[in-house]
Design an enzyme around this catalytic site. Structure first.
Site, short mmCIF file in Angstrom:
data_model
loop_
_atom_site.label_atom_id
_atom_site.label_comp_id
_atom_site.label_asym_id
_atom_site.label_seq_id
_atom_site.Cartn_x
_atom_site.Cartn_y
_atom_site.Cartn_z
N GLY A 32 0.87 -1.18 0.00
CA GLY A 32 0.00 0.00 0.00
C GLY A 32 0.90 1.22 0.00
O GLY A 32 1.94 1.22 0.67
N THR A 34 1.26 4.42 1.17
CA THR A 34 1.77 5.08 2.37
C THR A 34 2.40 4.08 3.34
O THR A 34 3.27 4.45 4.13
CB THR A 34 0.67 5.87 3.08
OG1 THR A 34 -0.43 5.00 3.37
CG2 THR A 34 0.19 7.03 2.21
N ARG A 104 -11.58 -4.08 -2.38
CA ARG A 104 -11.31 -3.28 -1.19
C ARG A 104 -12.49 -2.44 -0.74
O ARG A 104 -12.37 -1.66 0.19
CB ARG A 104 -10.11 -2.35 -1.47
CG ARG A 104 -10.34 -1.38 -2.59
CD ARG A 104 -9.11 -0.73 -3.12
NE ARG A 104 -8.38 0.08 -2.16
CZ ARG A 104 -7.48 1.00 -2.55
NH1 ARG A 104 -7.24 1.20 -3.83
NH2 ARG A 104 -6.86 1.71 -1.64
N ASN A 168 -0.46 11.26 -5.83
CA ASN A 168 -0.66 9.84 -6.17
C ASN A 168 -2.08 9.58 -6.65
O ASN A 168 -2.82 8.79 -6.06
CB ASN A 168 -0.31 8.95 -4.97
CG ASN A 168 0.09 7.55 -5.41
OD1 ASN A 168 0.29 7.28 -6.60
ND2 ASN A 168 0.22 6.65 -4.46
N GLY A 231 9.80 10.34 -13.08
CA GLY A 231 10.37 9.09 -13.57
C GLY A 231 11.89 9.16 -13.66
O GLY A 231 12.55 9.62 -12.73
N ASP A 262 7.01 5.75 -3.78
CA ASP A 262 6.93 5.57 -2.33
C ASP A 262 8.32 5.59 -1.70
O ASP A 262 8.54 6.19 -0.64
CB ASP A 262 6.24 4.25 -1.99
CG ASP A 262 4.89 4.11 -2.67
OD1 ASP A 262 4.25 5.14 -2.96
OD2 ASP A 262 4.47 2.96 -2.92
#
Length: 308
Positions: A32, A34, A104, A168, A231, A262
């Site tokens: 995930g 975060t 989810r 994000n 990137g 992340d």
């Protein structure tokens, strides 16, 4: 950044990860956005806690155990009896393109700020050195949950807490409702000290034609420090009235680009908390992201991290 000895609180969702391998079988993991950042912050020696909600099942048990093993404080990982965490699968087609599928909708993480113990999260946020969340985090909550998150964030800033945010943008999380997405993002951006967006996401959500345009738009919210990831291209760092492109020290052919951003965010925040300036921190962030993409999955092995 705030020099008081308090922890970072990272907020969001950690899910069951099922990755199909070349033999057609699925491997089990956790991930995930975060949460991945929290792992890399903890590995950098930063005092980090993760705020989310999980079930009381064995998969949730393993996520809490993994967080603890990584050195993440788990007291904000609330448990909801009878519920299950979210799940996603990763499959790669013959052209090398990855396909993600998610289950989810009923995950307890979506109710974090509406659970009976949500005040525990609020108190920890107000006492934190830094709060970190993302656009994915914002996509989880109802309007009630969002209102509480943003109100607590505002209260925390009044107590000297800093806020870091990675846009994000993931369209699936917002069900294609771009007007609501933009409205929620704008409310969040009013409460941000450190913006860590990815240019491709900003171009899709806001139509930004260049990283410079992203910086200009975010500065209009009063954000004092902005790092636009791009990137393999240079990151644009804008802080203290100065803008600078910080190049990637080594362009790496990715084995798996998952969690590159992340890792970058963790590298940047950890370096800034250690006293490095924005440009130096961006260079450190590039290096960590380059390590992450050398390995499959969001969380690279500790041994691999030590090698690079």
């Amino acid at each position: 950044m705030n020099g008081q000895k308090k922890r970072i609180v990272s907020i969001g969702e950690v899910m069951v990860e099922m990755t199909r391998g070349p033999d057609g079988r699925f491997g089990l993991g956790s991930g995930g956005d975060t949460f991945n950042t929290a792992v890399y912050l903890a590995r950098a020696g930063i005092d980090a806690a993760y705020a989310t909600a999980l079930g009381d099942d064995p998969y949730s048990d393993s996520m809490v155990a993994m967080a603890a093993a990584e050195g993440i404080k788990t007291d904000l990982m609330l448990r909801v009896p009878g519920r299950l965490p979210g799940l996603y699968t990763i499959e790669t087609d013959p052209k090398g393109e990855r396909c993600f599928r998610y289950w989810r909708g009923e995950a307890p993480a979506r109710d974090l700020f509406e659970l009976p113990d949500w005040n525990r999260i609020a108190e920890s946020m107000i006492g934190a050195k830094l709060i970190y969340f993302s656009g994915v985090t914002l996509s989880l909550y109802s309007n009630t949950g969002l209102g509480r998150l943003l109100a607590i964030t505002e209260m925390a800033r009044q107590q000297g807490t800093k806020v870091a945010f990675d846009g994000n943008f993931r369209p699936y999380g917002w069900k294609g409702d771009l007007p609501r997405t933009r409205t929620v993002f704008m409310e969040a951006l009013k409460r941000v000290d450190y913006a860590l967006p990815t240019f491709d996401d900003e171009a899709v959500l806001w139509g930004d034609p260049s990283p410079e345009a992203t910086v200009e738009r975010l500065q209009a919210f009063g954000i004092g420090e902005i790092v636009v990831k791009n990137g393999p291209n240079s990151a644009l760092v804008a802080a203290g009235g100065v803008s600078e492109f910080v190049p990637v020290p080594e362009v790496v052919e990715p084995v798996d680009p998952m969690a590159a951003g992340d890792g970058f965010n963790a590298g940047y925040i950890a370096a800034r908390l250690s006293g490095d300036g924005p440009s130096t921190a961006a260079a450190a962030a590039h290096r960590l992201a380059g390590q992450v993409i050398r390995h499959r999955g969001a969380i690279m092995p500790r041994t691999a991290e030590a090698m690079h």
